[in-house]
Design a protein around this motif. Structure first.
Motif, short mmCIF file in Angstrom:
data_model
loop_
_atom_site.label_atom_id
_atom_site.label_comp_id
_atom_site.label_asym_id
_atom_site.label_seq_id
_atom_site.Cartn_x
_atom_site.Cartn_y
_atom_site.Cartn_z
N PRO A 27 0.81 -1.23 0.00
CA PRO A 27 0.00 0.00 0.00
C PRO A 27 0.83 1.28 0.00
O PRO A 27 0.30 2.36 -0.26
N ASN A 28 2.12 1.16 0.27
CA ASN A 28 3.00 2.32 0.29
C ASN A 28 3.60 2.63 -1.08
O ASN A 28 4.39 3.57 -1.21
N VAL A 29 3.25 1.83 -2.07
CA VAL A 29 3.78 2.01 -3.42
C VAL A 29 2.63 2.38 -4.36
O VAL A 29 1.59 1.74 -4.35
N SER A 30 2.81 3.43 -5.15
CA SER A 30 1.78 3.84 -6.10
C SER A 30 2.13 3.32 -7.50
O SER A 30 3.28 3.41 -7.93
N VAL A 31 1.12 2.79 -8.18
CA VAL A 31 1.31 2.16 -9.49
C VAL A 31 0.26 2.69 -10.46
O VAL A 31 -0.92 2.76 -10.11
N ILE A 32 0.68 3.05 -11.66
CA ILE A 32 -0.26 3.37 -12.72
C ILE A 32 0.00 2.44 -13.90
O ILE A 32 1.14 2.20 -14.28
#
Length: 540
Positions: A27-32
């Motif tokens: 949850p601490n990593v943002s992914v697009i």
């Protein structure tokens, strides 16, 4: 929508969806995830038999063509690739095959440490939830659903009986201890519906993981660089251009044709070739787009009157209508068919260490990728060469990413490929002429007059095309023509990785979808470990 993410993944295909799903578990990593195609959760994708509507046309399909192939009488080949979330796993025949154990040991021998079979097996197992096998070769806790077919088609029994009649071994599991033999395929289905990489890894988390963003209709134009470091991408959605920044990495999962195309249009490739198109050079990397490998494939076709086979007739139409109702009630029967229900792996010469041809038995007549239809029921059998010696390439046609690249597989350029296919032809024909199968044949439209080896060579040149397994155009390795290192980082650059079928240094002996997903599983671990190490170093 925010403009900065930790990881920007270009391409929502088999590898891209698996990678996005796994990376966003933190949850601490943002992914697009950027996908040029549309949503992958329509009835067209979910219904297995609807593959017949997608592969021959541009529905969810890039529908690429090759350049004319000199050894195939100057014909252009056809290269369907998924243009939808799930990529080609959303339009393929759902066959779950991993290849031969030795394929991965060969990768390791080429300098790709930790890519031997013992190293990749855990990632195959981690990806799958196998409903048929629970042993040392298979996993039960992964997101990708693997099951047996639910068609109950009697031609599966006929196919196996034919193999027994001529002495070909029967194999219950091509992904287990050994590959050789004839059997019925496992498929990426659950409850009679397709399970694409999108269904497995992304769809369950949409709207639930705030750190996962998926954008469809997003046509990536170029990678953005700060010196030798990739810092983001530019993409077009409709008439609007958008810029997304990557705090950690840009990851290309655009596939064997478009990952090298995007690299080259972003200035990564052979300097001389890029100069010809006036593409500003960012980094000279001559291997980009080279090393294209694909399985050449020939299809035997047979007419029949049996309505358990797909085709056109009044009686068959009534039967099909009943099967549609059955599918809606039970998720069983013909509509769950992947068409290529059975297959096998055989050696054309007994001294070979591994099988070198693959067969796929299809419960319909397949002519020119189903783009030519015949007014009869029937069946087909593919024969494909597993490790061809011919090597092709992908190159730029112009400076626009919207123009398809130049695809040249160079089928049969190496003379040994044709001779191996001649032997494969004979072995497949022998199987089709076994009494258990031959009793249903009412007509042989293309091969009835083929008698001699020269006749076989002629029909092969007239009808061979792809088995839909192109790989290798951003190959992994440590030699001068390698594009990515064994951690899948692009040589000579920072912040840029390639994670898809293009990184395979050599073609495996089998279908490539399961391998593409395994690559994403393994890449996830490498990315996570490197991130942890980076954080540890920064904290000290």
């Amino acid at each position: 929508m925010q403009q900065v993410y930790d990881y920007v993944i270009v391409g929502g295909g088999s590898s891209g969806c698996a990678l996005a799903g796994r990376l966003s578990e933190d949850p601490n990593v943002s992914v697009i995830l950027l996908e040029a195609g549309g949503n992958g959760n329509s009835w067209l994708v979910n219904t297995p038999a609807a593959v017949a509507l997608m592969v021959p046309r541009k529905l969810n399909n890039w529908a690429f063509e090759t350049v004319p192939q000199p050894e195939l009488n100057g014909r252009k080949g056809y290269q369907p690739r998924g243009k939808v979330l799930g990529g080609t796993s959303a339009i393929n025949a759902m066959v779950y095959i991993r290849g031969h154990h030795s394929d991965y040991d060969h990768w390791a021998a080429l300098g790709n440490k930790d890519w031997s079979y013992k190293h990749v097996l855990p990632y195959f197992k981690r990806s799958e939830h196998n409903h048929e096998f629970n042993d040392e070769w298979h996993g039960q806790n992964g997101p990708l659903q693997i099951s047996k077919l639910r068609t109950n088609n009697p031609f599966q029994r006929h196919f196996l009986h034919a193999a027994e009649q001529i002495g070909y071994p029967i194999n219950q599991d091509f992904n287990g201890a050994q590959q050789e033999g004839i059997g019925i395929y496992q498929v990426t289905q659950y409850n009679g519906q397709r399970c694409s990489s999108f269904h497995a890894y992304v769809l369950p988390h949409l709207g639930k993981r705030n750190n996962l963003t998926v954008v469809t209709g997003a046509f990536t134009q170029r990678i953005l660089f700060d010196g030798k470091c990739a810092v983001g991408v530019e993409y077009r959605q409709g008439d609007q251009l958008h810029t997304i920044r990557a705090q950690q990495e840009v990851i290309l999962s655009a596939g064997v044709f478009q990952s090298p195309q995007l690299l080259m249009l972003s200035g990564i490739g052979d300097a001389v070739e890029l100069q010809k198109l006036a593409v500003p050079l960012v980094h000279h990397l001559p291997g980009v787009g080279k090393n294209l490998q694909d399985h050449p494939d020939f299809i035997f076709c047979y007419e029949s009157k049996d309505i358990n086979l797909f085709g056109f007739s009044i009686k068959g139409g009534v039967h099909l209508a009943k099967e549609i109702l059955r599918y809606r009630r039970e998720r069983q029967g013909m509509i769950t068919s992947n068409f290529a229900e059975g297959g096998g792996f055989l050696k054309t010469r007994p001294e070979l260490a591994t099988p070198n041809i693959q067969l796929s038995f299809v419960v319909a007549m397949i002519d020119d990728h189903a783009r030519k239809l015949h007014a009869s029921h029937g069946f087909s059998c593919h024969v494909s060469l597993m490790r061809p010696k011919s090597i092709g390439s992908v190159s730029l046609r112009n400076k626009s990413i919207e123009t398809p690249p130049v695809i040249d597989p160079k089928f049969l350029e190496h003379p040994q490929d044709l001779e191996d296919m001649v032997e494969g032809y004979k072995m497949t024909e022998k199987l089709m002429m076994a009494p258990a199968i031959a009793q249903f044949i009412t007509g042989i439209p293309f091969t009835s007059q083929v008698k001699t080896d020269d006749d076989i060579r002629a029909i092969l040149r007239a009808r061979i095309d792809t088995m839909y397994h192109p790989v290798g155009t951003c190959k992994m390795g440590i030699d001068d023509m390698a594009v990515v290192d064994p951690s899948l980082r692009v040589h000579g650059l920072k912040g840029l990785r390639v994670v898809d079928a293009s990184i395979m240094p050599t073609l495996i002996g089998g279908n490539t979808n399961a391998v593409s997903i395994m690559i994403a599983e393994k890449a996830t671990d490498m990315i996570v470990q490197e991130r942890k190490l980076s954080c540890l170093v920064a904290s000290n």
